[in-house]
Design a protein around this motif. Structure first.
Motif, PDB file in Angstrom:
ATOM      1  N   UNK A 208       0.823  -1.220   0.000  1.00 37.46           N
ATOM      2  CA  UNK A 208       0.000   0.000   0.000  1.00 37.46           C
ATOM      3  C   UNK A 208       0.855   1.266   0.000  1.00 37.46           C
ATOM      4  N   UNK A 209       2.065   1.119   0.528  1.00 33.35           N
ATOM      5  CA  UNK A 209       2.860   2.314   0.836  1.00 33.35           C
ATOM      6  C   UNK A 209       3.071   3.259  -0.359  1.00 33.35           C
ATOM      7  N   UNK A 210       3.485   2.741  -1.541  1.00 34.55           N
ATOM      8  CA  UNK A 210       3.745   3.700  -2.639  1.00 34.55           C
ATOM      9  C   UNK A 210       2.528   4.548  -2.986  1.00 34.55           C
ATOM     10  N   UNK A 211       1.360   3.925  -3.070  1.00 36.95           N
ATOM     11  CA  UNK A 211       0.159   4.675  -3.435  1.00 36.95           C
ATOM     12  C   UNK A 211      -0.217   5.654  -2.320  1.00 36.95           C
ATOM     13  N   UNK A 212      -0.131   5.177  -1.088  1.00 36.22           N
ATOM     14  CA  UNK A 212      -0.444   6.043   0.052  1.00 36.22           C
ATOM     15  C   UNK A 212       0.497   7.246   0.066  1.00 36.22           C
ATOM     16  N   UNK A 213       1.769   6.970  -0.165  1.00 37.42           N
ATOM     17  CA  UNK A 213       2.770   8.040  -0.194  1.00 37.42           C
ATOM     18  C   UNK A 213       2.443   9.057  -1.289  1.00 37.42           C
ATOM     19  N   UNK A 214       2.176   8.547  -2.487  1.00 42.22           N
ATOM     20  CA  UNK A 214       1.920   9.454  -3.612  1.00 42.22           C
ATOM     21  C   UNK A 214       0.673  10.296  -3.378  1.00 42.22           C
ATOM     22  N   UNK A 215      -0.381   9.665  -2.841  1.00 41.68           N
ATOM     23  CA  UNK A 215      -1.615  10.418  -2.628  1.00 41.68           C
ATOM     24  C   UNK A 215      -1.448  11.443  -1.512  1.00 41.68           C
ATOM     25  N   UNK A 216      -0.650  11.098  -0.491  1.00 35.77           N
ATOM     26  CA  UNK A 216      -0.385  12.080   0.574  1.00 35.77           C
ATOM     27  C   UNK A 216       0.306  13.292  -0.016  1.00 35.77           C
ATOM     28  N   UNK A 217       1.321  13.038  -0.849  1.00 35.50           N
ATOM     29  CA  UNK A 217       2.060  14.141  -1.466  1.00 35.50           C
ATOM     30  C   UNK A 217       1.151  14.926  -2.402  1.00 35.50           C
ATOM     31  N   UNK A 218       0.380  14.222  -3.204  1.00 34.13           N
ATOM     32  CA  UNK A 218      -0.485  14.898  -4.179  1.00 34.13           C
ATOM     33  C   UNK A 218      -1.511  15.790  -3.482  1.00 34.13           C
ATOM     34  N   UNK A 219      -2.200  15.230  -2.486  1.00 37.86           N
ATOM     35  CA  UNK A 219      -3.241  16.010  -1.795  1.00 37.86           C
ATOM     36  C   UNK A 219      -2.615  17.189  -1.059  1.00 37.86           C
TER      37      UNK A 219
END
Lengths: 408, 197
Positions: B117-128
């Motif tokens: 899950x980490x890569x997607x969670x990381x990317x969405x945290x950064x994006x948002x």
């Protein structure tokens, strides 16, 4: 226009920049404590269970204090590579920390020659050609002769680099020659390369080869990420200590602490990024010859420690240090620095201790006594080094910039 | 010269209609000559108690925000909430698709495997976080704004060249055209322009 004119004048330091009689008191106390703890531990532990508990604890603390030393060297080199101005008032402490390389060389020699290798490293007893394919293909690298050569090379590099930067910087205190700064800056890119290679292979040799069958290309960077973060914590603590003794009260300001705090924060994130990258690939590929290393760290009690590392080395400090105000308030920054040093030590413990011989989490009294022993000697060497020099590079051409530095 | 539809000639420079309407006063803008002047003036304006006012300089002046008494922005908190939303969205999205909506075993891993899950969670945290920062900054500054009363002042153009300005808007409760002008002159303004339409 005004700022430019001001930078042309030689900046005046308004505070005390000499250790004076503060130094010897600390140095003597640390030396005595260190020698007793180190000597006592070795005398008692060298025969205990074949010396294995002793040497494991020794390696944990050796890896820990070497990393603090290397962190100092990294900081000095990077400031020269980037021609940094803000950090000049912090740099002398880093230069002195890096110079502890000679002490770590002695402690390392004690480990290698005293029987630490034979006690902890399975490959130390292996010979190629006995049907152990995994060892056979690694034998050209993992053999006694080449190991000794590398070990000497690492410390030779670190001692030469740290002495060069320290001595040149101190020489500039007297002559004020800006060409010395230029010379250090010209040589620093080569120093970066030597530093990166030596640190990486040092981590491979001393920590990764504890399990010779295991391999990870991330390992050197992992050790480096902890190293750099831990040094910034050391810098914050050392400067706070000196300021508490009425030294450097004017030159080092909240702004410098703020920047050191930002660097701690950055390396909290970087460490996690590297730790995850290493873990995820091995977890995903799920090949037994790689996964067993993590399996050793998920056993009885170890799983809790692994989780503690994730929370305590990343999530906790990440949220704690995120806000600008937490980094600018001295108390919170100090607490974070102490915490990160503790977590870095836990990280070294987590790297060294687990193994097939230790299925359940287990600590030893030597973990603590050797921490005190090596720590005492380390502090002694640091204060000895700082005793006869100014605590800031007094005539660095960028000193004015550093004194005026502000975060906006 | 323009020929109107009625065929009569309108003389140039004679603006239609607005000439008789009373000029609307948006505020005043005062010019200062040096960095030191604007820093001192900003502190005095702050102490005077203006609320709807601003400083305009050709380059960043260090210490100006302190002199103006600018309060800390709440933007970081918005960004934190944005990041947290991204974090939870990342977890929720993957949990929903992998575990609830379309369970499918991939390389023998458990359905809910946090490491992946980490890569997607990381990317969405950064994006948002990034989107909240970007739009939050625009929104809180009232941007985009295609025109501003400050541009009624010819002199104000030098705010992007070599002069420093303090503007006080008419909406400020303490604003009074005559008094404010006198006040600004008393704290070192070399010119005070009325921002009139």
């Amino acid at each position: 226009m005004n700022a430019h004119a001001a930078s042309m004048e030689r900046p005046v330091l308004k505070d005390k920049t000499r250790l004076g009689d503060v130094g010897p008191k600390i140095a003597h106390a640390a030396l005595i404590l260190g020698l007793i703890a180190l000597g006592g531990s070795i005398a008692w532990g060298v025969t205990l269970e074949g010396g294995k508990p002793l040497w494991k604890s020794y390696l944990i603390n050796f890896a820990f204090f070497t990393s603090l030393t290397l962190g100092g060297l990294f900081f000095v080199i990077i400031q020269h590579v980037t021609h940094a101005g803000w950090s000049v008032v912090v740099r002398r402490v880093a230069e002195a920390v890096a110079c502890n390389a000679w002490l770590m060389a002695l402690l390392g020699a004690g480990f290698v020659l005293g029987g630490g290798m034979g006690s902890l490293y399975e490959w130390w007893h292996l010979h190629p050609g006995h049907g152990n394919h995994l060892y056979d293909i690694k034998a050209p690298y993992l053999n006694h002769t080449f190991f000794y050569i590398r070990f000497v090379a690492y410390f030779a590099i670190w001692i030469v680099l740290s002495q060069y930067f320290f001595r040149t910087s101190v020489k500039q205190d007297e002559s004020g020659d800006p060409n010395l700064t230029l010379a250090m800056e010209r040589r620093s890119p080569l120093a970066v390369i030597l530093f990166a290679l030596s640190l990486t292979f040092f981590a491979v040799d001393m920590l990764m080869s504890l399990e010779y069958a295991w391999f990870s290309t991330m390992f050197g960077v992992y050790y480096f990420a902890g190293t750099a973060g831990a040094f910034f914590a050391v810098a914050i603590l050392t400067l706070s200590f000196l300021q508490g003794r009425g030294l450097l009260t004017e030159s080092v300001t909240k702004e410098h602490y703020h920047d050191l705090g930002k660097l701690v924060f950055a390396f909290v994130v970087f460490w996690c990024y590297i730790a995850y990258s290493q873990y995820m690939l091995i977890w995903y590929a799920n090949i037994p010859e790689e996964t067993f290393w993590y399996q050793n760290r998920l056993g009885d009690g170890w799983k809790g420690l692994s989780l503690f590392l994730l929370l305590g080395h990343f999530f906790g400090p990440f949220l704690f240090l995120m806000s600008r105000w937490q980094k600018r308030r001295h108390g919170t920054l100090l607490a974070a620095a102490i915490w990160m040093l503790f977590m870095h030590w836990i990280d070294m413990f987590w790297l060294v201790k687990p193994g097939a011989d230790m299925p359940a989490l287990q600590s030893s009294v030597f973990d603590l006594t050797l921490f005190i022993g090596m720590g005492g000697l380390w502090v002694w060497a640091l204060f000895r080094r700082l005793q006869d020099v100014s605590l800031v590079p007094e005539r660095d051409p960028r000193l004015g910039e550093s004194l005026r530095f502000e975060n906006y | 010269m323009t020929l109107s539809e009625a065929g009569t000639l309108t003389p140039p420079g004679d603006a239609p209609a607005s000439a008789d309407a009373p000029a609307y006063l948006h505020g005043v803008v005062a010019q200062f000559e040096t960095v030191d002047d604007i820093l001192a003036a900003a502190a005095k304006c702050r102490d005077h108690g203006f609320t709807d006012w601003d400083c305009h300089t050709p380059f960043p002046v260090h210490g100006l925000d302190k002199a103006m008494g600018v309060r800390n922005t709440v933007l970081p908190w918005l960004v934190f909430c944005g990041g947290l939303t991204g974090f939870l969205t990342g977890i929720g999205l993957q949990y929903f698709t992998n575990v609830m909506e379309y369970p499918f075993v991939i390389s023998g891993k458990p359905m809910a495997s946090w490491p992946i899950y980490v890569p997607v969670v990381f990317e969405l945290t950064v994006l948002f976080s990034a989107l909240t920062t970007f739009f939050g900054m625009w929104g809180m500054n009232g941007l985009p704004q295609l025109h501003h009363p400050l541009f009624f002042s010819e002199r104000f153009k030098r705010a992007s060249d070599d002069k420093f300005f303090v503007s006080v808007m008419a909406d400020d409760p303490k604003f009074d055209a005559a008094q404010t002008t006198t006040f600004l002159e008393s704290i070192g303004a070399t010119h005070v322009d009325r921002l009139e339409e």
